[in-house]
Scaffold this motif. Structure first.
Motif, PDB file in Angstrom:
ATOM      1  N   ILE A 151       0.642  -1.580   0.246  1.00 22.12           N
ATOM      2  CA  ILE A 151       0.064   0.193   0.314  1.00 22.12           C
ATOM      3  C   ILE A 151       1.226   1.117   0.353  1.00 22.12           C
ATOM      4  CG2 ILE A 151      -1.702   1.204   1.282  1.00 22.12           C
ATOM      5  CD1 ILE A 151      -2.639  -1.383   2.318  1.00 22.12           C
ATOM      6  N   GLN A 152       1.941   0.846   0.792  1.00 18.62           N
ATOM      7  CA  GLN A 152       3.338   2.570   0.999  1.00 18.62           C
ATOM      8  C   GLN A 152       3.774   2.559  -0.771  1.00 18.62           C
ATOM      9  OE1 GLN A 152       5.354   1.794   3.994  1.00 18.62           O
ATOM     10  NE2 GLN A 152       4.359   2.488   5.500  1.00 18.62           N
ATOM     11  N   GLU A 153       4.225   1.644  -1.248  1.00 21.99           N
ATOM     12  CA  GLU A 153       4.570   1.834  -2.649  1.00 21.99           C
ATOM     13  C   GLU A 153       3.283   2.457  -3.562  1.00 21.99           C
ATOM     14  OE1 GLU A 153       7.336   1.617  -5.314  1.00 21.99           O
ATOM     15  OE2 GLU A 153       7.882   1.052  -3.127  1.00 21.99           O
ATOM     16  N   ALA A 154       2.243   1.845  -3.534  1.00 19.16           N
ATOM     17  CA  ALA A 154       1.054   2.314  -4.607  1.00 19.16           C
ATOM     18  C   ALA A 154       0.267   3.416  -4.125  1.00 19.16           C
ATOM     19  CB  ALA A 154      -0.183   1.827  -4.119  1.00 19.16           C
ATOM     20  N   LEU A 155       1.327   4.252  -3.178  1.00 19.62           N
ATOM     21  CA  LEU A 155       0.872   5.671  -1.897  1.00 19.62           C
ATOM     22  C   LEU A 155       1.831   6.150  -3.275  1.00 19.62           C
ATOM     23  CD1 LEU A 155      -0.033   5.763   1.321  1.00 19.62           C
ATOM     24  CD2 LEU A 155      -1.667   6.370  -0.932  1.00 19.62           C
ATOM     25  N   ARG A 156       3.532   6.227  -2.712  1.00 20.46           N
ATOM     26  CA  ARG A 156       4.440   6.486  -3.576  1.00 20.46           C
ATOM     27  C   ARG A 156       4.251   6.722  -5.412  1.00 20.46           C
ATOM     28  NH1 ARG A 156       6.894   2.490  -0.834  1.00 20.46           N
ATOM     29  NH2 ARG A 156       7.467   3.620   1.298  1.00 20.46           N
ATOM     30  N   ALA A 157       4.119   5.745  -5.375  1.00 23.43           N
ATOM     31  CA  ALA A 157       3.731   5.992  -7.086  1.00 23.43           C
ATOM     32  C   ALA A 157       2.705   6.775  -7.478  1.00 23.43           C
ATOM     33  CB  ALA A 157       2.889   4.141  -7.418  1.00 23.43           C
ATOM     34  N   VAL A 158       1.598   6.500  -7.026  1.00 25.99           N
ATOM     35  CA  VAL A 158       0.433   7.783  -7.122  1.00 25.99           C
ATOM     36  C   VAL A 158       0.897   8.921  -6.922  1.00 25.99           C
ATOM     37  CG1 VAL A 158      -1.988   8.693  -6.252  1.00 25.99           C
ATOM     38  CG2 VAL A 158      -1.742   5.442  -7.156  1.00 25.99           C
ATOM     39  N   ASN A 159       1.531   9.093  -5.373  1.00 27.33           N
ATOM     40  CA  ASN A 159       1.677  10.897  -5.476  1.00 27.33           C
ATOM     41  C   ASN A 159       3.655  10.722  -5.834  1.00 27.33           C
ATOM     42  OD1 ASN A 159      -0.490  11.044  -3.668  1.00 27.33           O
ATOM     43  ND2 ASN A 159       0.491  10.052  -1.718  1.00 27.33           N
ATOM     44  N   GLY A 160       3.876  10.378  -6.091  1.00 31.52           N
ATOM     45  CA  GLY A 160       5.580  10.357  -7.065  1.00 31.52           C
ATOM     46  C   GLY A 160       6.255  10.695  -5.879  1.00 31.52           C
ATOM     47  N   ALA A 161       7.558   9.523  -5.973  1.00 36.71           N
ATOM     48  CA  ALA A 161       8.476   9.308  -4.890  1.00 36.71           C
ATOM     49  C   ALA A 161       8.750  10.324  -4.194  1.00 36.71           C
ATOM     50  CB  ALA A 161       9.264   8.276  -5.218  1.00 36.71           C
ATOM     51  N   ASN A 162       9.515  11.353  -4.922  1.00 30.89           N
ATOM     52  CA  ASN A 162      10.184  13.088  -4.236  1.00 30.89           C
ATOM     53  C   ASN A 162       8.946  13.895  -4.587  1.00 30.89           C
ATOM     54  OD1 ASN A 162      12.641  11.439  -4.470  1.00 30.89           O
ATOM     55  ND2 ASN A 162      12.351  11.902  -6.826  1.00 30.89           N
ATOM     56  N   ASP A 163       8.105  13.964  -3.399  1.00 37.21           N
ATOM     57  CA  ASP A 163       7.633  15.030  -3.533  1.00 37.21           C
ATOM     58  C   ASP A 163       7.739  16.048  -2.934  1.00 37.21           C
ATOM     59  OD1 ASP A 163       4.352  13.884  -1.892  1.00 37.21           O
ATOM     60  OD2 ASP A 163       6.956  13.615  -1.154  1.00 37.21           O
ATOM     61  N   GLY A 164       8.456  15.859  -1.941  1.00 36.19           N
ATOM     62  CA  GLY A 164       8.840  16.911  -1.079  1.00 36.19           C
ATOM     63  C   GLY A 164       9.334  16.543   0.641  1.00 36.19           C
ATOM     64  N   GLN A 165       8.357  14.782   0.595  1.00 41.20           N
ATOM     65  CA  GLN A 165       7.875  14.599   1.865  1.00 41.20           C
ATOM     66  C   GLN A 165       8.557  13.595   1.967  1.00 41.20           C
ATOM     67  OE1 GLN A 165       4.061  14.318   2.126  1.00 41.20           O
ATOM     68  NE2 GLN A 165       3.477  16.219   3.361  1.00 41.20           N
ATOM     69  N   ARG A 166       9.075  13.012   3.345  1.00 38.17           N
ATOM     70  CA  ARG A 166      10.191  11.837   3.258  1.00 38.17           C
ATOM     71  C   ARG A 166       9.042  10.498   3.016  1.00 38.17           C
ATOM     72  NH1 ARG A 166      14.023  12.436   8.069  1.00 38.17           N
ATOM     73  NH2 ARG A 166      12.306  12.528   9.048  1.00 38.17           N
ATOM     74  N   ALA A 167       9.076   9.427   2.879  1.00 39.02           N
ATOM     75  CA  ALA A 167       8.414   8.175   2.496  1.00 39.02           C
ATOM     76  C   ALA A 167       8.019   7.932   4.246  1.00 39.02           C
ATOM     77  CB  ALA A 167       8.782   6.983   1.687  1.00 39.02           C
ATOM     78  N   GLY A 176       8.029   5.379   6.560  1.00 33.18           N
ATOM     79  CA  GLY A 176       9.097   4.080   7.049  1.00 33.18           C
ATOM     80  C   GLY A 176       8.521   4.242   8.713  1.00 33.18           C
ATOM     81  N   ALA A 177       8.687   3.087   8.755  1.00 29.51           N
ATOM     82  CA  ALA A 177       9.130   1.941  10.397  1.00 29.51           C
ATOM     83  C   ALA A 177       9.711   3.443  11.019  1.00 29.51           C
ATOM     84  CB  ALA A 177       9.431   1.250  10.329  1.00 29.51           C
ATOM     85  N   GLY A 178       8.962   4.113  11.572  1.00 33.21           N
ATOM     86  CA  GLY A 178       9.965   4.594  13.084  1.00 33.21           C
ATOM     87  C   GLY A 178       9.892   6.908  12.251  1.00 33.21           C
ATOM     88  N   VAL A 179       9.279   6.440  11.168  1.00 31.83           N
ATOM     89  CA  VAL A 179       9.971   7.624  10.387  1.00 31.83           C
ATOM     90  C   VAL A 179       8.488   8.804  10.279  1.00 31.83           C
ATOM     91  CG1 VAL A 179      10.788   9.129   8.206  1.00 31.83           C
ATOM     92  CG2 VAL A 179      11.193   6.522   8.703  1.00 31.83           C
ATOM     93  N   THR A 180       8.908   9.693  10.880  1.00 32.15           N
ATOM     94  CA  THR A 180       7.654  11.359  10.970  1.00 32.15           C
ATOM     95  C   THR A 180       7.950  12.274  10.634  1.00 32.15           C
ATOM     96  OG1 THR A 180       8.664  12.223  12.861  1.00 32.15           O
ATOM     97  CG2 THR A 180       7.659  10.381  13.810  1.00 32.15           C
ATOM     98  N   THR A 181       6.346  12.608   9.180  1.00 33.51           N
ATOM     99  CA  THR A 181       6.937  13.952   9.114  1.00 33.51           C
ATOM    100  C   THR A 181       6.987  15.184   9.634  1.00 33.51           C
ATOM    101  OG1 THR A 181       4.921  13.241   8.059  1.00 33.51           O
ATOM    102  CG2 THR A 181       6.917  12.355   6.871  1.00 33.51           C
ATOM    103  N   ARG A 182       7.441  16.119   9.447  1.00 33.70           N
ATOM    104  CA  ARG A 182       7.195  17.723   9.712  1.00 33.70           C
ATOM    105  C   ARG A 182       6.891  18.426   8.655  1.00 33.70           C
ATOM    106  NH1 ARG A 182      12.477  19.236  12.465  1.00 33.70           N
ATOM    107  NH2 ARG A 182      12.833  18.053  14.216  1.00 33.70           N
ATOM    108  N   ARG A 183       5.069  19.001   8.908  1.00 38.92           N
ATOM    109  CA  ARG A 183       4.672  20.181   8.020  1.00 38.92           C
ATOM    110  C   ARG A 183       4.950  21.279   8.375  1.00 38.92           C
ATOM    111  NH1 ARG A 183      -1.432  18.765   8.016  1.00 38.92           N
ATOM    112  NH2 ARG A 183      -1.183  16.814   7.517  1.00 38.92           N
ATOM    113  N   VAL A 184       5.538  22.268   7.450  1.00 42.18           N
ATOM    114  CA  VAL A 184       6.482  23.445   7.959  1.00 42.18           C
ATOM    115  C   VAL A 184       5.249  24.164   7.570  1.00 42.18           C
ATOM    116  CG1 VAL A 184       7.334  24.672   5.600  1.00 42.18           C
ATOM    117  CG2 VAL A 184       7.935  22.821   5.261  1.00 42.18           C
ATOM    118  N   LYS A 185       5.504  25.291   8.814  1.00 43.66           N
ATOM    119  CA  LYS A 185       4.265  26.406   8.947  1.00 43.66           C
ATOM    120  C   LYS A 185       4.492  26.669   7.996  1.00 43.66           C
ATOM    121  CE  LYS A 185       2.603  27.884  13.481  1.00 43.66           C
ATOM    122  NZ  LYS A 185       3.748  28.049  14.836  1.00 43.66           N
TER     123      LYS A 185
END
Length: 94
Positions: free
Chosen positions: A30-46, A48-57
């Protein structure tokens, strides 16, 4: 007839481990499918286990003096209409 608890627990653990692997494979797919839909380099990290993303204020948008003046004129006209409508209602009620 005594129940062998150890063998029962081992069998349950084997089944749960197999189910965990199956769920992890589905999650990865499912994560791979989402990456394929959204593009792998859309500015956010994928995700993964223990990886959190930060939102830019996002900062507040600044108005130019011309925009500020236009808003002021619109609001003055708005309040003038409100005052006139209010005074008309008061006159009708009296």
């Amino acid at each position: 007839m005594p129940v062998d608890v150890t063998n029962t627990l081992k069998a349950a653990l084997v089944k749960l481990t197999a189910e965990k692997r199956r769920i992890e494979r589905q999650t990865a797919a499912i994560q791979e499918a989402l990456r394929a839909v959204n593009g792998a380099n859309d500015g956010q990290r994928a995700l993964g286990a223990g990886v959190t993303t930060r939102r830019v204020k996002r900062g507040r948008r600044r108005m130019s003096p011309a925009e500020r003046k236009a808003v002021a004129l619109r609001m003055k006209a708005y309040w003038a209409r409100r005052r006139s409508a209010s005074s008309k209602r008061k006159r009708k009620a009296a």
